[in-house]
Design a protein around this motif. Structure first.
Motif, PDB file in Angstrom:
ATOM      1  N   GLY A 130       0.818  -1.213   0.000  1.00  0.00           N
ATOM      2  CA  GLY A 130       0.000   0.000   0.000  1.00  0.00           C
ATOM      3  C   GLY A 130       0.847   1.255   0.000  1.00  0.00           C
ATOM      4  O   GLY A 130       0.561   2.216  -0.723  1.00  0.00           O
ATOM      5  N   GLY A 131       1.923   1.255   0.792  1.00  0.00           N
ATOM      6  CA  GLY A 131       2.832   2.406   0.817  1.00  0.00           C
ATOM      7  C   GLY A 131       3.527   2.627  -0.512  1.00  0.00           C
ATOM      8  O   GLY A 131       3.654   3.767  -0.975  1.00  0.00           O
ATOM      9  N   VAL A 132       3.955   1.543  -1.143  1.00  0.00           N
ATOM     10  CA  VAL A 132       4.607   1.652  -2.456  1.00  0.00           C
ATOM     11  C   VAL A 132       3.635   2.206  -3.494  1.00  0.00           C
ATOM     12  O   VAL A 132       3.987   3.069  -4.304  1.00  0.00           O
ATOM     13  CB  VAL A 132       5.186   0.287  -2.894  1.00  0.00           C
ATOM     14  N   LEU A 133       2.403   1.709  -3.477  1.00  0.00           N
ATOM     15  CA  LEU A 133       1.407   2.211  -4.431  1.00  0.00           C
ATOM     16  C   LEU A 133       1.108   3.692  -4.204  1.00  0.00           C
ATOM     17  O   LEU A 133       1.028   4.470  -5.158  1.00  0.00           O
ATOM     18  CB  LEU A 133       0.124   1.392  -4.347  1.00  0.00           C
ATOM     19  N   LEU A 134       0.960   4.097  -2.947  1.00  0.00           N
ATOM     20  CA  LEU A 134       0.709   5.509  -2.669  1.00  0.00           C
ATOM     21  C   LEU A 134       1.909   6.373  -3.067  1.00  0.00           C
ATOM     22  O   LEU A 134       1.745   7.456  -3.627  1.00  0.00           O
ATOM     23  CB  LEU A 134       0.396   5.714  -1.186  1.00  0.00           C
ATOM     24  N   PHE A 135       3.111   5.904  -2.781  1.00  0.00           N
ATOM     25  CA  PHE A 135       4.314   6.643  -3.154  1.00  0.00           C
ATOM     26  C   PHE A 135       4.398   6.790  -4.676  1.00  0.00           C
ATOM     27  O   PHE A 135       4.711   7.860  -5.197  1.00  0.00           O
ATOM     28  CB  PHE A 135       5.560   5.933  -2.616  1.00  0.00           C
ATOM     29  N   THR A 136       4.098   5.722  -5.388  1.00  0.00           N
ATOM     30  CA  THR A 136       4.110   5.772  -6.852  1.00  0.00           C
ATOM     31  C   THR A 136       3.068   6.746  -7.370  1.00  0.00           C
ATOM     32  O   THR A 136       3.328   7.533  -8.278  1.00  0.00           O
ATOM     33  CB  THR A 136       3.851   4.364  -7.430  1.00  0.00           C
ATOM     34  N   TRP A 137       1.881   6.726  -6.772  1.00  0.00           N
ATOM     35  CA  TRP A 137       0.823   7.635  -7.207  1.00  0.00           C
ATOM     36  C   TRP A 137       1.202   9.092  -6.932  1.00  0.00           C
ATOM     37  O   TRP A 137       0.974   9.961  -7.768  1.00  0.00           O
ATOM     38  CB  TRP A 137      -0.484   7.290  -6.515  1.00  0.00           C
TER      39      TRP A 137
ATOM     40  N   PHE B 218      -6.473   5.269  -9.734  1.00  0.00           N
ATOM     41  CA  PHE B 218      -6.649   3.870  -9.343  1.00  0.00           C
ATOM     42  C   PHE B 218      -5.533   3.423  -8.401  1.00  0.00           C
ATOM     43  O   PHE B 218      -5.773   2.790  -7.383  1.00  0.00           O
ATOM     44  CB  PHE B 218      -6.666   2.997 -10.609  1.00  0.00           C
ATOM     45  N   VAL B 219      -4.311   3.794  -8.731  1.00  0.00           N
ATOM     46  CA  VAL B 219      -3.156   3.373  -7.935  1.00  0.00           C
ATOM     47  C   VAL B 219      -3.220   3.984  -6.538  1.00  0.00           C
ATOM     48  O   VAL B 219      -2.966   3.310  -5.542  1.00  0.00           O
ATOM     49  CB  VAL B 219      -1.839   3.762  -8.658  1.00  0.00           C
ATOM     50  N   GLY B 220      -3.580   5.255  -6.456  1.00  0.00           N
ATOM     51  CA  GLY B 220      -3.666   5.911  -5.163  1.00  0.00           C
ATOM     52  C   GLY B 220      -4.762   5.342  -4.277  1.00  0.00           C
ATOM     53  O   GLY B 220      -4.542   5.082  -3.092  1.00  0.00           O
ATOM     54  N   TRP B 221      -5.942   5.152  -4.848  1.00  0.00           N
ATOM     55  CA  TRP B 221      -7.048   4.606  -4.060  1.00  0.00           C
ATOM     56  C   TRP B 221      -6.768   3.174  -3.621  1.00  0.00           C
ATOM     57  O   TRP B 221      -7.093   2.781  -2.503  1.00  0.00           O
ATOM     58  CB  TRP B 221      -8.355   4.664  -4.837  1.00  0.00           C
ATOM     59  N   TRP B 222      -6.154   2.388  -4.514  1.00  0.00           N
ATOM     60  CA  TRP B 222      -5.860   0.992  -4.161  1.00  0.00           C
ATOM     61  C   TRP B 222      -4.802   0.941  -3.060  1.00  0.00           C
ATOM     62  O   TRP B 222      -4.905   0.142  -2.128  1.00  0.00           O
ATOM     63  CB  TRP B 222      -5.392   0.218  -5.393  1.00  0.00           C
ATOM     64  N   GLY B 223      -3.798   1.809  -3.139  1.00  0.00           N
ATOM     65  CA  GLY B 223      -2.778   1.866  -2.094  1.00  0.00           C
ATOM     66  C   GLY B 223      -3.372   2.277  -0.755  1.00  0.00           C
ATOM     67  O   GLY B 223      -3.051   1.696   0.296  1.00  0.00           O
ATOM     68  N   LEU B 224      -4.258   3.283  -0.764  1.00  0.00           N
ATOM     69  CA  LEU B 224      -4.915   3.698   0.468  1.00  0.00           C
ATOM     70  C   LEU B 224      -5.774   2.571   1.036  1.00  0.00           C
ATOM     71  O   LEU B 224      -5.789   2.337   2.250  1.00  0.00           O
ATOM     72  CB  LEU B 224      -5.772   4.938   0.208  1.00  0.00           C
ATOM     73  N   ALA B 225      -6.452   1.846   0.161  1.00  0.00           N
ATOM     74  CA  ALA B 225      -7.273   0.714   0.611  1.00  0.00           C
ATOM     75  C   ALA B 225      -6.412  -0.357   1.277  1.00  0.00           C
ATOM     76  O   ALA B 225      -6.808  -0.926   2.299  1.00  0.00           O
ATOM     77  CB  ALA B 225      -8.041   0.119  -0.566  1.00  0.00           C
ATOM     78  N   LEU B 226      -5.239  -0.614   0.732  1.00  0.00           N
ATOM     79  CA  LEU B 226      -4.358  -1.617   1.334  1.00  0.00           C
ATOM     80  C   LEU B 226      -3.848  -1.170   2.697  1.00  0.00           C
ATOM     81  O   LEU B 226      -3.737  -1.979   3.632  1.00  0.00           O
ATOM     82  CB  LEU B 226      -3.197  -1.924   0.396  1.00  0.00           C
TER      83      LEU B 226
END
Length: 134
Positions: free
Chosen positions: A16-23, A31-39
């Motif tokens: 989740g942190g990696v996805l949020l950082f990437t976003w 999509f990437v930000g919301w999915w990272g926050l969800a994780l």
């Protein structure tokens, strides 16, 4: 079981942190930000339900509602990916409805709560799959 839960929470939080950082770096797809926050929210919910030896009933219910909220955000992410829009009412309906069902006495035992949790999670996951399939 605690070791497996700790590994699950840690890996989910890192992803989740990696996805949020990437976003945050690229801002290309919400999509990437919301999915990272969800994780990240899923990690918090699993931590709330899995780690205390004897959690108070309200704390356990709040942890379960947090898990429902994370799946609702995954559905929102899937809708964003499919160029749709998820209304806030439908996102909050699951966690708030789950908490109301617990506090109204409809879901008394742990088994009933687990069954209700799995049902609500299945609804959000099928909705996310449907949104992604479009």
């Amino acid at each position: 079981m605690q070791t497996m839960s700790a590994v699950n929470v840690t890996v989910t939080a890192i992803l989740g942190g990696v996805l949020l950082f990437t976003w945050v770096r690229e801002r290309e797809s919400p999509f990437v930000g919301w999915w990272g926050l969800a994780l990240l929210i899923m990690s918090a919910g699993v931590t709330m339900t899995a780690f205390p030896a004897e959690p108070p009933a309200d704390f356990l219910a709040l942890g379960m509602a947090t898990i429902v909220l994370s799946d609702a955000l995954k559905w929102k992410a899937a809708k964003e990916f499919a160029h749709g829009r998820a209304r806030l009412l439908w996102i909050l309906l699951g966690p708030v409805g789950f908490l109301l069902a617990i506090h109204s006495g409809y879901l008394n035992s742990f088994d009933q709560r687990l069954g209700g949790l799995c049902t609500v999670l299945a609804v959000y996951n099928f909705a996310a799959a449907f949104a992604l399939s479009r």
